[in-house]
Write an enzyme that holds these catalytic residues in place. Structure first.
Site, PDB file in Angstrom:
ATOM      1  N   ASP A  84      -0.751   9.731   0.027  1.00 15.55           N
ATOM      2  CA  ASP A  84      -0.628   9.127   1.119  1.00 15.55           C
ATOM      3  C   ASP A  84       1.101   9.900   1.484  1.00 15.55           C
ATOM      4  OD1 ASP A  84      -0.831   8.229   3.788  1.00 15.55           O
ATOM      5  OD2 ASP A  84      -1.012   5.973   3.006  1.00 15.55           O
TER       6      ASP A  84
ATOM      7  N   ARG B 285     -10.351   0.590   7.273  1.00 13.70           N
ATOM      8  CA  ARG B 285     -10.908   0.288   6.026  1.00 13.70           C
ATOM      9  C   ARG B 285      -9.829   0.385   5.002  1.00 13.70           C
ATOM     10  NH1 ARG B 285     -15.363  -2.799   7.206  1.00 13.70           N
ATOM     11  NH2 ARG B 285     -16.851  -2.058   8.890  1.00 13.70           N
ATOM     12  N   ALA B 286     -10.110   0.177   3.769  1.00 15.47           N
ATOM     13  CA  ALA B 286      -9.393   0.614   2.523  1.00 15.47           C
ATOM     14  C   ALA B 286      -9.092   1.915   2.535  1.00 15.47           C
ATOM     15  CB  ALA B 286      -9.950  -0.131   1.305  1.00 15.47           C
TER      16      ALA B 286
ATOM     17  N   LYS C 168       4.033   1.167  -2.648  1.00  9.29           N
ATOM     18  CA  LYS C 168       3.695   2.503  -2.040  1.00  9.29           C
ATOM     19  C   LYS C 168       5.180   3.022  -1.931  1.00  9.29           C
ATOM     20  CE  LYS C 168       0.660   3.530   0.839  1.00  9.29           C
ATOM     21  NZ  LYS C 168      -0.031   3.568   2.018  1.00  9.29           N
TER      22      LYS C 168
ATOM     23  N   GLY D  86      -0.041  -0.357   0.013  1.00  9.77           N
ATOM     24  CA  GLY D  86       0.381  -0.344  -1.158  1.00  9.77           C
ATOM     25  C   GLY D  86       0.959  -1.743  -2.108  1.00  9.77           C
TER      26      GLY D  86
END
Length: 494
Positions: free
Chosen positions: A257, A196-197, A289, A169
């Site tokens: 998320d 990974r992203a 985030k 985030g």
């Protein structure tokens, strides 16, 4: 069967003619789930209907992912049938209506996801039903356990295995390669597997891939760790908590998320990787985030509770998430930052250096190497004397050879419209701009942050600079910037 050469990503797709007698006799329609059998190979695929003459009535077209999963021989035929019923979908429907799920129910869901028995829509339904605060502590523990048990699990001869993780985030913040190099050089075992992203412009694995190979299997990881004390590898190649990779693909599309799923995702991979001591970095900021300290404390408590259920020693660090860490945002640009810190170059980002040292010190302290002050001093000395850089080069060599990250051919600065002081930076929109410029798929793309919070800038001075591998992607990102003039906010001088 015909190989159509259509890239459908990880979704297995079978194509049938609208006049196929199979569709008529079995009642198959667009988006039906079908079982395909070739010899002993069985896969589930989603049906797409072809309207024109691309396929004959007795032909089945396969996407690239379906073809590679079945690997048929020349002129081999496929048996197409209704798939077995997926009983765990009843548990997903129960969760949609608010029922708490027990361990066997969650295990059944995860087992079916790993077995590729869920379509993308069905996985999206589960993610949405379990989103927000809809998972209890017991459900998060059970979900974590199910994700561990349905994949490979590493065991190490060393009784103490450390790890670190950032919940994400926050743009940049690429501390992992630095921390791993320091911890391994100071005698700890740190087999770091990274993602990974998901929703960012680069994940740790994307950045590390600019410096060395990351697609390592278990045998390769063990060899690297045995030789160097640590590694930085992509976890998806290891089959550690494989449900997580499938769920992440859907979360990426949904751009969500939630806390319970985040905790299960993070801790399942740490447990599966054989970690015993883990430091979790939680950036807190208005566009990170985690937005505020109350939310951060709640997340930290959930992480600690779930970790305790598995006997995992855990420390949570709440860090400043008000602006990116480092200058680069994007795989290659973040790799350049990492190299600058490890090499002790004069222009190295001081915030990335300081944050990496703080995390490394927390890892050393949690592992019992030394107290807080002594751990920070040890980590700093390890970096300043070049020992961490030497260790990092050894790790890269052991993983297949060190690489030099390149630079994008197209760059454009975004200037300040007026003189003044930088008062706010929107992390989310900065990441969005970097992705529109092409990152992480175009690994040299992204942006460099040229002004930080509290700094005074002149009119026309660069606030950030876009990097792209094609003029079209550069123009695409710049169009977004033109519609969002306060990505980096400058308050006019009095």
């Amino acid at each position: 069967m015909r190989r159509l050469g259509i890239d459908t990503g990880h979704e297995l797709v079978v194509y049938l003619n609208k006049d196929s007698p199979i569709c008529r006799s079995e009642g198959f329609g667009a988006h039906s789930r079908l079982e395909l059998r070739v010899g002993t190979q069985r896969v589930l695929a989603t049906l797409n209907i072809v309207q024109d003459g691309l396929l004959g009535a007795d032909e089945a077209g396969l996407s690239e992912s379906a073809w590679l999963a079945l690997q048929p021989g020349p002129d081999e035929r496929v048996i197409i049938a209704h798939p077995p019923s997926v009983d765990s979908l009843a548990s997903v429907r129960a969760k949609i209506y608010g029922r708490e799920l027990d361990g066997p129910a969650l295990h059944g869901i995860i087992q079916d996801i790993v077995g590729n028995r869920y379509s993308s829509i069905e996985m999206a339904a589960f993610i949405t039903a379990a989103g927000g605060d809809r998972l209890s502590l017991g459900e998060v523990v059970a979900l974590t356990k199910a994700m561990v048990q349905t994949g490979a699990q590493l065991r190490w001869r060393q009784p103490l295995v450390v790890d670190k993780h950032c919940i994400g985030g926050l743009a940049g913040n690429r501390t992992t390669p630095i921390v791993v190099a320091i911890a391994a050089e100071l005698g700890l075992t740190i087999p770091k597997t990274s993602s990974r992203a998901i929703t960012s412009a680069a994940g740790t694995a994307d950045t590390m891939a600019m410096l060395a190979p990351v697609d390592l299997d278990e045998a390769q990881i063990r060899r690297v760790v045995e030789t160097c004390g640590g590694c930085i590898a992509w976890g998806g190649a290891m089959n550690l908590a494989p449900a997580d990779e499938r769920l992440i693909r859907i979360e990426r599309a949904l751009d969500i998320d939630s806390a319970g799923q985040l905790v299960a995702s993070v801790l399942s991979k740490k447990i599966a990787a054989g970690s015993t001591h883990v430091v979790i970095d939680v950036p807190v900021g208005p566009t990170a985030k985690v937005r505020d300290h109350a939310e951060a404390e709640s997340l930290a408590a959930l992480l600690q509770q779930v970790a305790a259920a598995f006997g995992l020693q855990l420390r949570v660090l709440l860090s400043d998430g008000s602006q990116p860490v480092g200058r680069g945002i994007g795989p290659a640009l973040e790799a350049h930052d990492v190299l600058a810190v490890l090499r002790n170059e004069p222009h190295a980002p001081p915030d990335l250096r300081a944050h990496a040292l703080a995390i490394a010190a927390a890892v050393l302290e949690l592992a019992g190497v030394a107290g807080a002050d002594a751990s920070l001093a040890m980590a700093t000395t390890c970096l300043e004397t070049g020992r961490a850089w030497q260790r990092f080069q050894s790790i890269c060599a052991a993983q297949g050879g060190m690489r030099t990250p390149g630079k994008a051919a197209y760059q454009q600065a975004v200037p300040a419209a007026q003189p003044g002081r930088v008062t706010a930076i929107d992390n989310r929109r900065l990441s969005r701009v970097a992705k529109l410029a092409g990152a992480p798929a175009a690994p040299l793309a992204g942006l460099t942050l040229d002004a930080h919070l509290g700094e005074t800038v002149a009119a026309g001075q660069a606030l950030f600079t876009l990097h792209a591998q094609s003029p079209g992607e550069l123009a695409y990102a710049m169009e977004y910037v033109s519609r969002h003039p306060c990505i980096v906010c400058v308050e006019a001088s009095a």
